[in-house]
Design a protein around this motif. Structure first.
Motif, PDB file in Angstrom:
ATOM      1  N   UNK A 142       0.797  -1.232   0.000  1.00  0.00           N
ATOM      2  CA  UNK A 142       0.000   0.000   0.000  1.00  0.00           C
ATOM      3  C   UNK A 142       0.825   1.274   0.000  1.00  0.00           C
ATOM      4  N   UNK A 143       2.042   1.218   0.517  1.00  0.00           N
ATOM      5  CA  UNK A 143       2.786   2.449   0.766  1.00  0.00           C
ATOM      6  C   UNK A 143       4.281   2.186   0.654  1.00  0.00           C
ATOM      7  N   UNK A 144       4.972   3.085  -0.020  1.00  0.00           N
ATOM      8  CA  UNK A 144       6.436   3.043  -0.101  1.00  0.00           C
ATOM      9  C   UNK A 144       6.946   4.469   0.095  1.00  0.00           C
ATOM     10  N   UNK A 145       7.357   4.814   1.318  1.00  0.00           N
ATOM     11  CA  UNK A 145       7.953   6.132   1.541  1.00  0.00           C
ATOM     12  C   UNK A 145       9.458   6.065   1.271  1.00  0.00           C
ATOM     13  N   UNK A 146       9.946   6.962   0.447  1.00  0.00           N
ATOM     14  CA  UNK A 146      11.377   6.989   0.147  1.00  0.00           C
ATOM     15  C   UNK A 146      12.000   8.216   0.793  1.00  0.00           C
ATOM     16  N   UNK A 147      12.791   7.980   1.808  1.00  0.00           N
ATOM     17  CA  UNK A 147      13.391   9.056   2.585  1.00  0.00           C
ATOM     18  C   UNK A 147      14.898   9.106   2.400  1.00  0.00           C
ATOM     19  N   UNK A 148      15.380   8.474   1.344  1.00  0.00           N
ATOM     20  CA  UNK A 148      16.795   8.479   1.005  1.00  0.00           C
ATOM     21  C   UNK A 148      16.990   8.882  -0.439  1.00  0.00           C
ATOM     22  N   UNK A 149      18.238   8.934  -0.895  1.00  0.00           N
ATOM     23  CA  UNK A 149      18.528   9.423  -2.250  1.00  0.00           C
ATOM     24  C   UNK A 149      18.101   8.449  -3.334  1.00  0.00           C
ATOM     25  N   UNK A 150      17.593   8.976  -4.421  1.00  0.00           N
ATOM     26  CA  UNK A 150      17.340   8.220  -5.650  1.00  0.00           C
ATOM     27  C   UNK A 150      17.628   9.134  -6.833  1.00  0.00           C
ATOM     28  N   UNK A 151      17.788   8.513  -7.987  1.00  0.00           N
ATOM     29  CA  UNK A 151      17.990   9.267  -9.218  1.00  0.00           C
ATOM     30  C   UNK A 151      16.775   9.080 -10.125  1.00  0.00           C
ATOM     31  N   UNK A 152      16.645   9.951 -11.100  1.00  0.00           N
ATOM     32  CA  UNK A 152      15.457   9.921 -11.950  1.00  0.00           C
ATOM     33  C   UNK A 152      15.330   8.622 -12.734  1.00  0.00           C
ATOM     34  N   UNK A 153      16.446   8.004 -13.118  1.00  0.00           N
ATOM     35  CA  UNK A 153      16.336   6.737 -13.859  1.00  0.00           C
ATOM     36  C   UNK A 153      15.869   5.597 -12.963  1.00  0.00           C
ATOM     37  N   UNK A 154      15.958   5.775 -11.633  1.00  0.00           N
ATOM     38  CA  UNK A 154      15.411   4.777 -10.711  1.00  0.00           C
ATOM     39  C   UNK A 154      13.885   4.758 -10.712  1.00  0.00           C
ATOM     40  N   UNK A 155      13.264   5.890 -11.027  1.00  0.00           N
ATOM     41  CA  UNK A 155      11.849   6.068 -10.707  1.00  0.00           C
ATOM     42  C   UNK A 155      10.924   6.312 -11.892  1.00  0.00           C
ATOM     43  N   UNK A 156      11.446   6.764 -13.041  1.00  0.00           N
ATOM     44  CA  UNK A 156      10.552   7.186 -14.135  1.00  0.00           C
ATOM     45  C   UNK A 156       9.667   6.047 -14.623  1.00  0.00           C
ATOM     46  N   UNK A 157      10.263   4.916 -14.981  1.00  0.00           N
ATOM     47  CA  UNK A 157       9.465   3.803 -15.506  1.00  0.00           C
ATOM     48  C   UNK A 157       8.480   3.267 -14.470  1.00  0.00           C
ATOM     49  N   UNK A 158       8.918   2.963 -13.241  1.00  0.00           N
ATOM     50  CA  UNK A 158       7.940   2.464 -12.272  1.00  0.00           C
ATOM     51  C   UNK A 158       6.887   3.495 -11.890  1.00  0.00           C
ATOM     52  N   UNK A 159       7.215   4.778 -11.942  1.00  0.00           N
ATOM     53  CA  UNK A 159       6.192   5.777 -11.672  1.00  0.00           C
ATOM     54  C   UNK A 159       5.084   5.715 -12.714  1.00  0.00           C
ATOM     55  N   UNK A 160       5.454   5.542 -13.970  1.00  0.00           N
ATOM     56  CA  UNK A 160       4.433   5.412 -15.021  1.00  0.00           C
ATOM     57  C   UNK A 160       3.513   4.238 -14.734  1.00  0.00           C
ATOM     58  N   UNK A 161       4.077   3.133 -14.242  1.00  0.00           N
ATOM     59  CA  UNK A 161       3.265   1.954 -13.938  1.00  0.00           C
ATOM     60  C   UNK A 161       2.350   2.216 -12.750  1.00  0.00           C
ATOM     61  N   UNK A 162       2.893   2.777 -11.678  1.00  0.00           N
ATOM     62  CA  UNK A 162       2.080   3.058 -10.486  1.00  0.00           C
ATOM     63  C   UNK A 162       0.921   3.991 -10.818  1.00  0.00           C
ATOM     64  N   UNK A 163       1.197   5.052 -11.544  1.00  0.00           N
ATOM     65  CA  UNK A 163       0.143   6.021 -11.846  1.00  0.00           C
ATOM     66  C   UNK A 163      -0.918   5.421 -12.757  1.00  0.00           C
ATOM     67  N   UNK A 164      -0.502   4.629 -13.738  1.00  0.00           N
ATOM     68  CA  UNK A 164      -1.480   3.989 -14.621  1.00  0.00           C
ATOM     69  C   UNK A 164      -2.325   2.967 -13.877  1.00  0.00           C
TER      70      UNK A 164
END
Length: 261
Positions: free
Chosen positions: A208-230
């Motif tokens: 249900x929830x994934x809080x990210x409180x540490x460093x990430x880069x944009x290539x870590x998140x762009x593709x999975x963000x598209x999946x989560x939002x869709x």
């Protein structure tokens, strides 16, 4: 004299391309894992393996051959000091997200290929090589999972009455900020895994929830963000704004990935 035109592809073509390349890269990673590999350390102290380089080379070759008009920003090229000029549309590639998981013999690592347009991820392909799972989103198809059972739509879930299933980074498992963030919420379970697999498990309704409180880069998140939002979820910064792309240095702020609210 006529100048050859660069083809402009629709999003359906681009999503199919990203899915195919992510799946092929996953196969390369599995083969390298099966025969063994060495792990080295980059200048930023993060690990890298032959599988990272082989997967990235395959993805870059495919993207640049079949969609040459779209710039590609990829993790290992960036680590090597290669800089790409981007406009309003570009690919973000992490060929092996979760290298620590991979090198340690665990299974939660991914291949991420995301397309950003005007600061937003519009489509993405995420492969989980160890699970033989492939996820995609965009081009009007919603969010999908492709595995041995075929192609299925995936959706986030509403939080169950017994409380939230929370996923957090294995590397930052003991971060006291996580306990503070979760304080006062009904929590059923907290699990720690690596890579973009955390996003995917939220997208398909297993968390249900994934809080990210540490460093990430944009290539870590762009593709999975598209999946989560869709799939009906959201990824926002701590002040509630959508996580955007094209930032200076490609570094993300802290963010929260949520399923249904």
């Amino acid at each position: 004299m006529n100048t050859p035109s660069i083809p402009v592809h629709d999003d359906g073509f681009l999503l199919d391309l990203a899915l195919r390349l992510a799946d092929e890269a996953a196969g390369l990673i599995r083969a390298i894992r099966a025969r063994g590999f060495e792990t080295t350390v980059k200048t930023d102290s993060s690990p890298v393996t032959e599988a990272d380089h082989a997967a990235e080379a395959h993805i870059l070759k495919g993207l640049r051959a079949h969609a040459p008009s779209i710039p590609v920003v990829a993790e290992e090229e960036m680590a090597a000091g290669i800089r790409i000029d981007t406009g309003s549309e570009f690919w973000l590639v992490d060929p092996l997200d979760g290298t620590r998981e991979f090198a340690a013999g665990r299974d939660d690592f991914t291949v991420n290929i995301g397309l950003v347009r005007h600061g937003r991820p519009v489509l993405g392909a995420v492969a989980l090589p160890a699970y033989h799972q492939l996820y995609g989103a965009g081009a009007g198809r919603g969010a999908i999972r492709i595995d041995a059972n075929g192609t299925q739509a995936i959706h986030v879930r509403r939080p169950p009455a017994e409380g939230l299933t929370v996923l957090a980074s294995r590397q930052h498992a003991d971060d006291p900020r996580l306990r503070e963030f979760l304080g006062g919420q009904r929590i059923a379970h907290v699990g720690n895994i690596g890579s973009a697999a955390k996003f995917i498990r939220v997208a398909e309704g297993l968390a249900d929830l994934y809080p990210r409180l540490g460093p990430t880069m944009e290539w870590d998140t762009a593709a999975p963000q598209a999946v989560v939002e869709a799939a009906g979820g959201s990824i926002t910064t701590m002040d509630g704004a959508p996580l955007g792309y094209g930032k200076a240095g490609w570094r993300n702020p802290h963010f929260i990935c949520r399923g249904a609210t």
